[in-house]
Design a protein around this motif. Structure first.
Motif, PDB file in Angstrom:
ATOM      1  N   ARG A 109       0.828  -1.206   0.000  1.00 37.54           N
ATOM      2  CA  ARG A 109       0.000   0.000   0.000  1.00 37.54           C
ATOM      3  C   ARG A 109       0.863   1.257   0.000  1.00 37.54           C
ATOM      4  NH1 ARG A 109      -3.754   1.118   5.094  1.00 37.54           N
ATOM      5  NH2 ARG A 109      -1.673   1.352   5.971  1.00 37.54           N
ATOM      6  N   ALA A 110       1.949   1.201   0.773  1.00 35.03           N
ATOM      7  CA  ALA A 110       2.844   2.357   0.806  1.00 35.03           C
ATOM      8  C   ALA A 110       3.423   2.644  -0.572  1.00 35.03           C
ATOM      9  CB  ALA A 110       3.961   2.120   1.812  1.00 35.03           C
ATOM     10  N   TYR A 111       3.730   1.580  -1.324  1.00 31.10           N
ATOM     11  CA  TYR A 111       4.257   1.775  -2.667  1.00 31.10           C
ATOM     12  C   TYR A 111       3.188   2.366  -3.586  1.00 31.10           C
ATOM     13  CZ  TYR A 111       8.473  -0.825  -1.488  1.00 31.10           C
ATOM     14  OH  TYR A 111       9.653  -1.229  -0.919  1.00 31.10           O
ATOM     15  N   ARG A 112       1.962   1.841  -3.472  1.00 29.45           N
ATOM     16  CA  ARG A 112       0.891   2.345  -4.338  1.00 29.45           C
ATOM     17  C   ARG A 112       0.611   3.808  -4.066  1.00 29.45           C
ATOM     18  NH1 ARG A 112      -1.924  -2.294  -2.677  1.00 29.45           N
ATOM     19  NH2 ARG A 112      -3.421  -0.942  -1.584  1.00 29.45           N
ATOM     20  N   GLU A 113       0.741   4.215  -2.780  1.00 28.07           N
ATOM     21  CA  GLU A 113       0.454   5.600  -2.430  1.00 28.07           C
ATOM     22  C   GLU A 113       1.652   6.516  -2.619  1.00 28.07           C
ATOM     23  OE1 GLU A 113      -0.921   5.287   1.549  1.00 28.07           O
ATOM     24  OE2 GLU A 113      -2.863   4.389   1.002  1.00 28.07           O
ATOM     25  N   GLY A 114       2.736   5.971  -3.107  1.00 25.38           N
ATOM     26  CA  GLY A 114       3.891   6.795  -3.406  1.00 25.38           C
ATOM     27  C   GLY A 114       4.730   7.182  -2.207  1.00 25.38           C
ATOM     28  N   ASP A 115       4.545   6.478  -1.056  1.00 18.94           N
ATOM     29  CA  ASP A 115       5.319   6.824   0.131  1.00 18.94           C
ATOM     30  C   ASP A 115       6.762   6.323   0.049  1.00 18.94           C
ATOM     31  OD1 ASP A 115       3.134   8.026   1.185  1.00 18.94           O
ATOM     32  OD2 ASP A 115       2.496   6.267   2.346  1.00 18.94           O
ATOM     33  N   GLN A 116       6.976   5.301  -0.786  1.00 12.27           N
ATOM     34  CA  GLN A 116       8.323   4.768  -0.925  1.00 12.27           C
ATOM     35  C   GLN A 116       8.569   4.485  -2.393  1.00 12.27           C
ATOM     36  OE1 GLN A 116       9.447   1.632   1.744  1.00 12.27           O
ATOM     37  NE2 GLN A 116       7.953   2.236   3.282  1.00 12.27           N
ATOM     38  N   GLY A 121      12.729  -2.421  -9.081  1.00 12.91           N
ATOM     39  CA  GLY A 121      11.594  -3.318  -9.248  1.00 12.91           C
ATOM     40  C   GLY A 121      11.259  -4.161  -8.033  1.00 12.91           C
ATOM     41  N   MET A 122      12.156  -4.234  -7.062  1.00  8.50           N
ATOM     42  CA  MET A 122      11.895  -5.026  -5.854  1.00  8.50           C
ATOM     43  C   MET A 122      11.074  -4.218  -4.858  1.00  8.50           C
ATOM     44  SD  MET A 122      13.082  -8.034  -6.186  1.00  8.50           S
ATOM     45  CE  MET A 122      12.805  -8.497  -4.476  1.00  8.50           C
ATOM     46  N   LYS A 123      10.143  -4.888  -4.200  1.00  7.71           N
ATOM     47  CA  LYS A 123       9.327  -4.260  -3.173  1.00  7.71           C
ATOM     48  C   LYS A 123       9.385  -5.129  -1.918  1.00  7.71           C
ATOM     49  CE  LYS A 123       6.206  -2.308  -6.619  1.00  7.71           C
ATOM     50  NZ  LYS A 123       4.800  -2.195  -7.079  1.00  7.71           N
ATOM     51  N   PHE A 124       9.156  -4.511  -0.760  1.00  9.98           N
ATOM     52  CA  PHE A 124       9.341  -5.212   0.500  1.00  9.98           C
ATOM     53  C   PHE A 124       8.257  -4.849   1.502  1.00  9.98           C
ATOM     54  CE2 PHE A 124      13.398  -4.346  -1.492  1.00  9.98           C
ATOM     55  CZ  PHE A 124      14.016  -5.594  -1.503  1.00  9.98           C
ATOM     56  N   SER A 125       8.042  -5.730   2.452  1.00 10.08           N
ATOM     57  CA  SER A 125       7.223  -5.409   3.611  1.00 10.08           C
ATOM     58  C   SER A 125       8.068  -5.642   4.860  1.00 10.08           C
ATOM     59  CB  SER A 125       5.955  -6.264   3.664  1.00 10.08           C
ATOM     60  OG  SER A 125       6.288  -7.637   3.726  1.00 10.08           O
TER      61      SER A 125
END
Length: 373
Positions: A109-116, A121-125
């Motif tokens: 969600r943070a990625y979708r909202e542009g917070d990070q 191409g890698m994403k993390f929680s």
């Protein structure tokens, strides 16, 4: 289901007609292991577990061949759900410890909202606890300095070592503000036990299944487990308790915390009760560790010779014998498998979370058990 702290449990027990006996008098003359492994020892009976003991556990796991080995973990899940007086199921919060709740600090969600920003191409929680995380609020191992009487801990260590201050150069934001200093164990913390780990022949004594009576495979609330009960269970299971074994005692208590219709209270759980014979038997057998599926291994309050004591076996086991205790185990799945194939010994392995200066540490024991070929 109200969960008072341990001091409140003791105060209420004494107010209900108990006296204030001295546990030192009760345990006077019983065996201890002070000095057995040197004056500086902080591992206690884990010193008994070496290569031969690990091999004994592996031999138990492989007794029916390499194609007949089952795996069980004994740690409780951290659900974040609290057990309340209104019913429902949740974590068996140790008396006085709140349930730990975590949340994501980095997620999709943070990625979708542009917070990070994504990294190539890698994403993390990631996670953090939003409430206090009590190290003894779930399946855990007690440090040898966790409980004592008089002015000395195991091996004659000064009780002042339980509250040694430590200052940190770099402040860190905490629940109540910046943390720049803490108190903890200067000696006999859980760290030496974490550094050692546990590996050996484990034996399950399913007292709940063999003496549960009308409640089936659970002991009724308030049940007192004696040495005789342990021996009768071992005989019924056809299992031999050997020197340097790791002993697991199943009562059925933890299953109640997952049953919305069950009666449960931490101060009235079934558990071991003190006797000189029990302490001497544990010492004579060089039992390396004891675990159970309740909050304290033993009954929280016990009437002995007309007087009320609070957790006397903690004094006999932790302080005097240097015997680590593993509390709040989940044993039901393992117990069902043992009952099905009548194999009650196995390889038991575990190590608590390595937290410096802590009085206990969470762990998720791993059991490898032989099953039918």
């Amino acid at each position: 289901m109200h969960q008072p702290n341990c001091a409140a449990c003791a105060d209420r027990a004494l107010a209900d007609g108990g006296t204030t006996p001295d546990v030192a008098d009760l345990l006077d003359g019983l065996p201890d292991n002070w000095g057995r492994w040197g004056d500086d020892d902080e591992r206690g009976t884990l010193n008994l577990l070496g290569s031969r003991e690990a091999a004994a556990g592996m031999n138990a796991a492989l007794k029916n061949g390499e194609d007949a080995v089952e795996r069980f973990t004994l740690g409780l899940p951290l659900t974040g759900e609290a057990i309340s007086e209104d019913g429902g199921t949740g974590d068996p919060g140790f008396p006085g410890r709140e349930v730990a709740r975590r949340t994501n600090v980095s997620d999709e969600r943070a990625y979708r909202e542009g917070d990070q920003q994504a990294s190539a191409g890698m994403k993390f929680s990631d996670d953090r606890f939003e409430t206090p995380f009590y190290l003894q609020g779930t399946t855990h191992m007690d440090a040898l300095g966790h409980a004592w009487y008089g002015d000395e801990l195991y091996n004659g260590v000064d009780a002042a070592e339980t509250a040694v201050e430590k200052r940190f150069e770099t402040p860190v934001e905490g629940i109540g503000g910046e943390v720049t200093e803490t108190r903890g164990h200067g000696r006999l913390s859980v760290a030496p036990l974490a550094g050692s780990g546990v590996a050996g022949r484990g034996v399950l004594l399913d007292v709940g299944r063999y003496t549960g009576g009308s409640e089936g495979d659970r002991l009724p609330m308030g049940t007192e487990i004696s040495l005789d009960d342990l021996q009768v269970t071992a005989e019924a299971q056809g299992i031999e308790i050997r020197e340097r074994d790791i002993l697991l005692v199943r009562t059925g208590a933890m299953a109640r915390t997952r049953d919305p219709d069950a009666d449960w209270h931490p101060t009235d759980e079934p558990g071991l009760v003190f006797s000189e014979e029990l302490v001497e038997w544990v010492h004579d057998h060089d039992i390396a560790a004891v675990g159970a599926d309740n909050v304290a291994i033993e009954r929280v309050t016990q009437r002995i010779d007309g007087e009320t004591y609070v957790l006397p076996l903690h004094g006999a086991f932790l302080r005097n014998l240097g015997l680590p205790l593993v509390e709040m185990l989940w044993l039901d799945d393992l117990a069902r498998a043992c009952a099905d194939d009548e194999v009650y010994d196995f390889l038991f392995t575990a190590a608590p979370l390595h937290v410096q200066r802590a009085t206990g540490g969470p762990l998720n024991p791993l059991v490898l058990k032989a099953t039918e070929e």
